[in-house]
Design an enzyme around this catalytic site. Structure first.
Site, PDB file in Angstrom:
ATOM      1  N   GLY A  10       0.828  -1.203   0.000  1.00 38.09           N
ATOM      2  CA  GLY A  10       0.000   0.000   0.000  1.00 38.09           C
ATOM      3  C   GLY A  10       0.862   1.253   0.000  1.00 38.09           C
ATOM      4  O   GLY A  10       0.479   2.285   0.554  1.00 38.09           O
ATOM      5  N   GLY A  11       2.026   1.163  -0.628  1.00 37.01           N
ATOM      6  CA  GLY A  11       2.997   2.246  -0.572  1.00 37.01           C
ATOM      7  C   GLY A  11       2.604   3.510  -1.298  1.00 37.01           C
ATOM      8  O   GLY A  11       3.230   4.552  -1.088  1.00 37.01           O
ATOM      9  N   THR A  12       1.591   3.459  -2.152  1.00 36.60           N
ATOM     10  CA  THR A  12       1.163   4.672  -2.852  1.00 36.60           C
ATOM     11  C   THR A  12       0.037   5.392  -2.124  1.00 36.60           C
ATOM     12  O   THR A  12      -0.449   6.417  -2.596  1.00 36.60           O
ATOM     13  CB  THR A  12       0.707   4.349  -4.285  1.00 36.60           C
ATOM     14  OG1 THR A  12      -0.393   3.435  -4.231  1.00 36.60           O
ATOM     15  CG2 THR A  12       1.843   3.741  -5.103  1.00 36.60           C
ATOM     16  N   GLY A  13      -0.373   4.867  -0.982  1.00 32.28           N
ATOM     17  CA  GLY A  13      -1.488   5.463  -0.249  1.00 32.28           C
ATOM     18  C   GLY A  13      -1.076   6.631   0.623  1.00 32.28           C
ATOM     19  O   GLY A  13       0.089   7.038   0.675  1.00 32.28           O
ATOM     20  N   TYR A  14      -2.040   7.165   1.346  1.00 26.25           N
ATOM     21  CA  TYR A  14      -1.872   8.387   2.139  1.00 26.25           C
ATOM     22  C   TYR A  14      -0.761   8.247   3.181  1.00 26.25           C
ATOM     23  O   TYR A  14       0.120   9.100   3.292  1.00 26.25           O
ATOM     24  CB  TYR A  14      -3.204   8.724   2.813  1.00 26.25           C
ATOM     25  CG  TYR A  14      -3.209  10.033   3.567  1.00 26.25           C
ATOM     26  CD1 TYR A  14      -3.108  11.239   2.887  1.00 26.25           C
ATOM     27  CD2 TYR A  14      -3.331  10.060   4.950  1.00 26.25           C
ATOM     28  CE1 TYR A  14      -3.130  12.450   3.572  1.00 26.25           C
ATOM     29  CE2 TYR A  14      -3.349  11.258   5.647  1.00 26.25           C
ATOM     30  CZ  TYR A  14      -3.250  12.452   4.950  1.00 26.25           C
ATOM     31  OH  TYR A  14      -3.254  13.645   5.629  1.00 26.25           O
ATOM     32  N   GLY A  16       1.062   5.234   3.368  1.00 20.61           N
ATOM     33  CA  GLY A  16       2.062   4.361   2.761  1.00 20.61           C
ATOM     34  C   GLY A  16       3.216   5.104   2.117  1.00 20.61           C
ATOM     35  O   GLY A  16       4.386   4.729   2.282  1.00 20.61           O
ATOM     36  N   ARG A  35       1.361  -3.957  -7.243  1.00 15.09           N
ATOM     37  CA  ARG A  35       0.306  -4.916  -7.539  1.00 15.09           C
ATOM     38  C   ARG A  35       0.073  -5.015  -9.040  1.00 15.09           C
ATOM     39  O   ARG A  35       0.026  -4.001  -9.748  1.00 15.09           O
ATOM     40  CB  ARG A  35      -0.984  -4.527  -6.817  1.00 15.09           C
ATOM     41  CG  ARG A  35      -0.857  -4.640  -5.299  1.00 15.09           C
ATOM     42  CD  ARG A  35      -2.057  -4.088  -4.572  1.00 15.09           C
ATOM     43  NE  ARG A  35      -3.271  -4.803  -4.896  1.00 15.09           N
ATOM     44  CZ  ARG A  35      -4.470  -4.495  -4.390  1.00 15.09           C
ATOM     45  NH1 ARG A  35      -4.578  -3.496  -3.520  1.00 15.09           N
ATOM     46  NH2 ARG A  35      -5.536  -5.180  -4.721  1.00 15.09           N
ATOM     47  N   LYS A  44      -0.456   6.228  -9.651  1.00 13.00           N
ATOM     48  CA  LYS A  44       0.200   5.238  -8.790  1.00 13.00           C
ATOM     49  C   LYS A  44       1.487   4.730  -9.423  1.00 13.00           C
ATOM     50  O   LYS A  44       2.508   4.570  -8.748  1.00 13.00           O
ATOM     51  CB  LYS A  44      -0.743   4.072  -8.503  1.00 13.00           C
ATOM     52  CG  LYS A  44      -1.836   4.387  -7.502  1.00 13.00           C
ATOM     53  CD  LYS A  44      -2.622   3.145  -7.130  1.00 13.00           C
ATOM     54  CE  LYS A  44      -3.677   3.467  -6.069  1.00 13.00           C
ATOM     55  NZ  LYS A  44      -4.438   2.264  -5.673  1.00 13.00           N
ATOM     56  N   LYS A 139     -10.364  -4.967  12.141  1.00 16.98           N
ATOM     57  CA  LYS A 139      -8.962  -4.895  12.567  1.00 16.98           C
ATOM     58  C   LYS A 139      -8.656  -5.935  13.640  1.00 16.98           C
ATOM     59  O   LYS A 139      -7.562  -6.515  13.659  1.00 16.98           O
ATOM     60  CB  LYS A 139      -8.640  -3.486  13.059  1.00 16.98           C
ATOM     61  CG  LYS A 139      -8.600  -2.460  11.940  1.00 16.98           C
ATOM     62  CD  LYS A 139      -8.388  -1.048  12.461  1.00 16.98           C
ATOM     63  CE  LYS A 139      -8.350  -0.046  11.311  1.00 16.98           C
ATOM     64  NZ  LYS A 139      -8.170   1.342  11.795  1.00 16.98           N
TER      65      LYS A 139
END
Length: 314
Positions: A10-14, A16, A35, A44, A139
């Site tokens: 999830g490295g392109t997220g807020y 991440g 991915r 991305k 979670k």
């Protein structure tokens, strides 16, 4: 000191993208999951390529290809998941459970897993109101899978992201400061914890190879960022040289507003209720199986909220 090999999912997220930056800055060999389902998402892809230019290693894998996930995990010591559910019940929990299975099969005993949390501690939210409660329940389901698989872990409780709670003086429905009037939740005197997102990433990376954080929850509660909504507003008023008209919203009226909202809005209101009326971020003592980040890492010069607010001045 030997640096860890880190995989960010999830490295392109807020959060991440900040985790990737902090990991690289700390000198860790940083892998970022690319991915295969990225398709035509040019933003991305360009972000991933920029990570590569900064020294990150892009690792192609897919959640629909278990073997590719296992192979990606085998290359590293630490996996940090930063995928966001964005308030909706989504595939997030299913994807994280797949990641747990991949880590378990990889069998790397040095592995440490940081699941996608970074907000309120779900272990303390068993009485949360619907529909927002589902995010905490999910979670906890991921935590259960991690612990049953005996995977070493660290849970990060980062509280209120400044981008969503500070610039707007904690107002729903906007991200910028109000010009004339501001809504107070109750009397506005409940203690809240506000965190700059880059500091969240810094503290997370600090904790990845620290034995003191193994199999514990790490709370991000630096003392100068624990304040009431009124105190936050006062900081803005001092910077701006103006006074805002304050309107107090009772607990009953605030909860009643959920009736007119869609699902996402109801989740948001529920979370705000627990934070600003119940004080869920500060109404407990940090227990035996937990640590506080600023106490562990006093060398981190974290962002104070008056400094954060200066970016909104004209």
């Amino acid at each position: 000191m030997v640096k860890s090999k880190v995989l960010v999912v999830g490295g392109t997220g807020y959060i991440g993208k900040r985790i990737v930056k902090a990991s690289l800055a700390a000198g860790h060999t940083t892998h970022v999951l690319q991915r295969l389902e990225i398709g035509l998402d040019i933003d991305k892809l360009q972000m991933l390529l920029s990570f590569k230019e900064q020294g990150a290693r892009l690792v192609e894998a897919s959640f629909s290809d278990h073997r590719s996930l296992v192979e990606a995990v085998k290359e590293v010591d630490v996996v940090i998941c930063t995928m966001s559910g964005v308030h909706f019940r989504s595939h997030n929990i299913l994807l994280q459970l797949k990641l747990v299975e991949a880590i378990k099969e990889a069998g790397n005993i040095k592995q440490r897993f940081f699941p996608s949390e970074f907000g309120m501690d779900p272990a303390l939210m068993g009485d949360a109101i619907e529909p927002g409660r589902v995010t905490f329940d999910e979670k906890m389901e991921v935590r259960k899978a991690i612990e049953e698989a005996q995977i070493p872990y660290t849970y990060i409780s980062a509280n209120c992201f400044a981008g969503y709670f500070v610039g707007n003086l904690s107002q729903l429905g906007t991200l910028v400061p109000p010009k004339h009037k501001v809504c107070l939740y109750g009397d506005g005197n409940v203690k809240v914890v506000y965190m700059d997102e880059d500091d969240v990433a810094t503290y997370t990376i600090k904790s990845i190879d620290d034995p003191r954080t193994m199999n514990k929850t790490v709370y991000l509660r630096p003392p100068e960022n624990i304040m009431t909504q009124r105190e936050l507003i006062a900081k803005w008023e001092k910077l701006k040289g103006t006074q805002l008209h304050k309107i107090s919203i009772s607990q009953q009226d605030f909860l009643s507003s959920m009736k007119e909202m869609d699902y996402a809005g109801q989740v948001g209101v529920g979370h705000f209720y627990h934070i600003f009326y119940e004080g869920c971020l500060t109404n407990f003592e940090i227990g035996q199986n937990a640590e506080e980040a600023s106490a562990l890492y006093p060398e981190v010069c974290y962002t104070r909220m008056d400094e954060y607010l200066k970016r909104f001045l004209n």
